[in-house]
Scaffold this motif. Structure first.
Motif, mmCIF file in Angstrom:
data_model
loop_
_atom_site.group_PDB
_atom_site.id
_atom_site.type_symbol
_atom_site.label_atom_id
_atom_site.label_comp_id
_atom_site.label_asym_id
_atom_site.label_seq_id
_atom_site.Cartn_x
_atom_site.Cartn_y
_atom_site.Cartn_z
ATOM 1 N N PRO A 139 0.695 -0.981 -0.236
ATOM 2 C CA PRO A 139 0.326 -0.057 -0.708
ATOM 3 C C PRO A 139 0.912 0.968 0.051
ATOM 4 O O PRO A 139 2.020 1.325 0.578
ATOM 5 N N ARG B 106 2.520 4.765 1.092
ATOM 6 C CA ARG B 106 2.515 5.862 1.984
ATOM 7 C C ARG B 106 1.904 6.750 1.711
ATOM 8 O O ARG B 106 1.538 7.598 3.432
ATOM 9 N N ARG C 226 -3.708 6.424 -0.280
ATOM 10 C CA ARG C 226 -4.307 5.771 0.533
ATOM 11 C C ARG C 226 -5.564 5.100 -0.506
ATOM 12 O O ARG C 226 -6.391 6.158 -1.344
ATOM 13 N N ASN C 227 -6.226 3.894 -0.688
ATOM 14 C CA ASN C 227 -7.133 3.052 -1.770
ATOM 15 C C ASN C 227 -8.545 3.854 -1.316
ATOM 16 O O ASN C 227 -8.693 3.910 0.058
ATOM 17 N N THR C 228 -8.872 4.212 -2.225
ATOM 18 C CA THR C 228 -10.459 5.141 -2.104
ATOM 19 C C THR C 228 -11.676 4.263 -2.742
ATOM 20 O O THR C 228 -11.604 3.651 -3.835
ATOM 21 N N LEU D 262 -14.910 4.451 3.388
ATOM 22 C CA LEU D 262 -14.570 4.070 4.204
ATOM 23 C C LEU D 262 -13.885 3.060 4.178
ATOM 24 O O LEU D 262 -14.781 2.182 3.993
ATOM 25 N N ASP E 69 -10.414 -0.262 5.160
ATOM 26 C CA ASP E 69 -9.178 -0.210 5.756
ATOM 27 C C ASP E 69 -8.377 -0.109 5.378
ATOM 28 O O ASP E 69 -7.792 -1.029 3.913
ATOM 29 N N SER E 70 -7.426 0.796 5.957
ATOM 30 C CA SER E 70 -5.951 0.825 5.229
ATOM 31 C C SER E 70 -5.246 0.163 5.151
ATOM 32 O O SER E 70 -3.485 0.309 4.459
ATOM 33 N N GLU E 71 -5.567 -1.496 5.871
ATOM 34 C CA GLU E 71 -4.127 -2.378 5.821
ATOM 35 C C GLU E 71 -4.586 -3.234 4.556
ATOM 36 O O GLU E 71 -4.086 -3.608 4.590
ATOM 37 N N TYR F 192 -5.114 -4.994 1.000
ATOM 38 C CA TYR F 192 -5.350 -4.282 -0.232
ATOM 39 C C TYR F 192 -4.870 -5.708 -0.959
ATOM 40 O O TYR F 192 -4.640 -7.282 -0.283
#
Length: 779
Positions: free
Chosen positions: A186, A188, A191-193, A208, A210-212, A214
């Motif tokens: 991912p 830095r 962030r994927n949206t 929204l 999950d930021s982790e 992918y």
């Protein structure tokens, strides 16, 4: 004269030596022993001899002959007994326990006499004796205490620790094999949206993520379109959607985890169907989602790579030692559309707003407040669509595979490989911890066995692989580096990855060549959940033991070894009956959760798996003739023949004949049968002969790597287990169109498929026959 002749026998004449009296050791009196000295004394010509002296002399000669005969028999019997004791271990048929291995006199095994031998039963007992459940648990606890992806400080520290532990075991060789591979992480900075947008593309609402979470190797960028629910994203699911007239082109697929289809296959098939993006979610129908009962929470995502292949996708077909030395290229298995994992909550938000046709029967999941419809439109006023953006970044990472070996005493250049993935995006208790713990315990156990008298005939290789989460990158790069010689060296590969997902049912994903080994192993191992009962006894209650044998699958740690490298491979899994372990590929994959699922039986399940793999490796490293079933592929070829016969009329009407494939199948079956019979009728103690047979057996898997396709463009070249138009499955699927959809049948393509398969099979038959003069080719 009579006294003279008698004296020659008795030693009583003046020429005989008198025995001295003395004292034996210990103070006893030593008895007088006559010293016999025999001389040939010729008779003088003309001397007179009486009849009595002739008779006496003849009787004395007979006595001498009897004494000499008895002495000869005594020497023969003594020599025979000594020879039997010395060489009985070399008799292949002397005992039921298999071949014997001579003990090193200095081995110090206290339960065997000096100069004894280790039977196979004793080796099995030694394996059981040295395996330790507590060591498996302690290693798993250490490995899974924190996330340790490739290239991280945690990952590097773990690698150093494993290398040091293997060195401390006193292995014959320990070393590392390093590669620079391109991995995707991912971003830095971005962030994927995910957004809901209007018909003009204006962003209405951000959803929204999950930021982790992918999907490694996803295409990057944005994609916008309507949403279509595609069930598991299987080929049949897309065919059902087309039959229903659902518009797929330009839409974003929402697909659920599972269905025996990897993330990479889901994305590839969606891309083929015309989708511009893919969102993948865990449905409660497939993945338990009650945190109170060992389930995911509804905001959790499952991450997995989406490269339809294995290894570094930017050096397909060759190893990643230094990218600057290779031409710029990339794998054909990289997707060209973005993919992103989403949670059940996000999926529910999207699917609950869809409009369109109702789902086919069986597609309904268990998302709350979702009535199953297919899309691609949304309910409510105005046209709405979904916009997804993926900003993952590529990064070169140094991968370190760690090796340790116990060298074989007879065939050290032939080796049995046991390996496990070391890295993990999260704690990875199941993903990497279980395999690493089993690997280290097997290495320690076999090392102890060697110290106590075990002398493996062939070498044992223990490997900790890096980069497993990205598509078995470390293992595949090593395979690519040694592809030209592995079929001459590697007997078999056992993957320990994800071996414990429960404690109820055992599955063996394997090359058919290794299938018979599993039967012998499960006879010897106690089921971890049922004390006093073997795994085989429980399996037989549900039918044949062969029901647990399953084909290798794309994402398994064993698949590349067979489909790409031509090495027989196996991966074992213990699963739950009622529910699956839901935390693999999440940050919730911890030892505590796994131990809770197993109700404290983690050590006993780990021991059972280690014992199974250990027994199979022990047999492969011990037997004079490798116990691989060279006849197994005859059945697969026979099934093709039966399928072709079913379509004989349609083929004949198009001027097509299956004659040559029938001939190739017959040649292979005969070659396999002849080799089997030759081994049965040979002296397998003959080392030269045994090596010749083993060389032919080891190459069988390699023979089925098609020589007619490019390893760069089509890496999985195996005609039975691979992927591509050259495979048996592709040929059978195409052939089925003759009945289901004759207009789609491509005669030119079918001719090519049939030719590729036929000549690969014929080549395997010729190679298995041995020398060119053994090939059955009558004029």
């Amino acid at each position: 004269m009579m006294d003279s002749v008698t004296g020659l026998i008795t030693g009583a004449s003046g020429g005989g030596a008198q025995a001295d009296e003395g004292v034996e050791e210990g103070g006893g009196v030593r008895r007088r022993v006559p010293h016999i000295e025999m001389k040939l004394v010729p008779l003088e010509e003309g001397s007179e001899v009486t009849l009595n002296s002739d008779i006496t002399a003849m009787m004395d000669r007979r006595k001498a002959a009897v004494y000499l005969t008895l002495i000869g028999l005594l020497i023969f019997c003594t020599a025979f007994l000594l020879g039997y004791v010395a060489f009985r271990g070399m008799c292949h048929l002397c005992v039921d326990e298999g071949d014997l291995i001579p003990l090193n006199d200095a081995a110090g095994v206290d339960h065997l006499p000096e100069g004894g031998v280790l039977y196979m039963a004793e080796l099995r007992a030694m394996l059981k004796k040295y395996l330790r459940e507590e060591r498996i648990e302690s290693t798993l606890r250490r490995v899974s205490r924190a996330s340790h992806p490739p290239g991280s400080s945690e990952g590097n520290a773990l690698a150093r620790e494993i290398l040091q532990n293997l060195q401390n075991l006193g292995m014959d060789h320990t070393w590392t094999d390093s590669h620079y591979a391109t991995l995707q992480f991912p971003s830095r900075t971005q962030r994927n949206t995910l957004w809901l947008v209007d018909s003009e593309g204006a962003e209405l609402e951000e959803i929204l993520l999950d930021s982790e979470g992918y999907c490694a190797y996803s295409a990057t960028g944005t994609a916008t379109g309507g949403v279509v629910y595609v069930n598991y994203g299987r080929r049949q699911d897309f065919e059902d959607l087309r039959a229903l007239g659902v518009s797929l082109n330009g839409s974003i697929a929402v697909v659920r985890v599972g269905g025996a289809v990897s993330f990479a296959e889901k994305v590839w098939l969606a891309q083929e169907a015309g989708h511009v993006g893919v969102l993948i979610y865990p449905d409660p129908a497939d993945v338990p989602q009650d945190p109170r009962r060992l389930g995911l929470h509804s905001n959790a995502v499952i991450s997995e790579h989406v490269h339809l292949g294995s290894g570094d996708p930017f050096t397909p077909g060759f190893p990643s030692f230094n990218h600057t030395q290779f031409p710029s290229t990339q794998s054909s298995g990289l997707p060209i559309i973005p993919a992103q994992p989403i949670s059940a909550n996000v999926a529910s938000k999207l699917l609950s707003q869809l409009s369109g046709a109702d789902c086919p029967r069986g597609w309904q999941g268990r998302l709350p407040y979702v009535q199953c419809v297919l899309g691609p439109g949304f309910t409510g006023p105005g046209e709405r669509r979904v916009k997804m953006a993926v900003y993952n970044t590529m990064k070169p990472v140094l991968l370190n595979n760690i090796f340790a070996s116990i060298e074989g005493k007879v065939e050290p250049d032939h080796y049995i490989i046991i390996g496990a993935q070391r890295d993990s995006w999260g704690p990875g208790a199941v993903k990497s911890g279980v395999g690493t713990a089993l690997l280290m315990e097997l290495a320690r156990t076999f090392s102890n066995m060697v110290e106590n008298g075990f002398h493996p005939r062939r070498s044992l290789l223990f490997v900790s692989w890096d980069g497993g989460d990205f598509g078995n990158v470390g293992a595949t790069e090593w395979l690519e580096g040694y592809l030209t010689m592995l079929h001459l060296k590697a007997v078999a590969y056992f993957s320990l990855d994800q071996a414990i997902l429960g404690d109820d049912n055992l599955s063996a994903y394997t090359s058919p060549l290794l299938a018979d080994l599993i039967e012998g192993a499960i006879k010897q191992v106690e089921h971890p959940k049922h004390t006093g009962q073997s795994i085989l006894s429980l399996v037989q209650r549900q039918g044949s033991w062969r029901n647990i044998v399953k084909p290798l699958y794309l994402n398994s740690g064993a698949y590349s070894f067979t489909a790409f490298g031509g090495v027989p491979a196996m991966q074992l899994h213990f699963n739950e009956d009622a529910r699956s372990y839901p935390f693999v590929n999440t940050h919730l994959d911890s030892m505590g959760r796994l131990q809770e699922l197993l109700q404290g039986r983690l050590g006993s399940v780990g021991r059972a798996v280690a014992e199974l793999v250990g027994l199979m490796a022990l047999k492969l490293s011990h037997d004079h003739i490798l116990p691989l079933d060279v006849t197994c592929y005859s059945n697969s070829a026979q099934q093709l023949s039966a399928t072709l016969n079913q379509h004989a009329a349609q083929l004949q009407s198009r001027g097509l004949s299956a004659q040559w494939v029938f001939s190739a199948r017959g040649d292979f079956s005969r070659a396999a049968r002849n080799l089997h019979e030759a081994i049965q009728n040979s002296d397998v103690q003959d080392e030269r002969l045994a090596r010749l047979y083993n060389t032919r057996i080891m190459r069988v898997e390699y023979y089925f790597l098609s020589q007619y396709v490019s390893v760069v463009e089509t890496p999985f070249r195996h005609v039975f287990h691979g992927r591509g138009d050259h495979t048996l499955s592709a040929l059978a699927d195409h052939l089925s169109l003759l009945r289901s959809d004759p207009q789609m049948f491509d005669e030119a393509r079918f001719r090519r498929q049939l030719a590729l398969f036929t000549w690969t099979l014929q080549g395997a038959a010729n190679a298995l026959s041995g020398d060119v003069w053994n090939i059955d080719n009558p004029l």
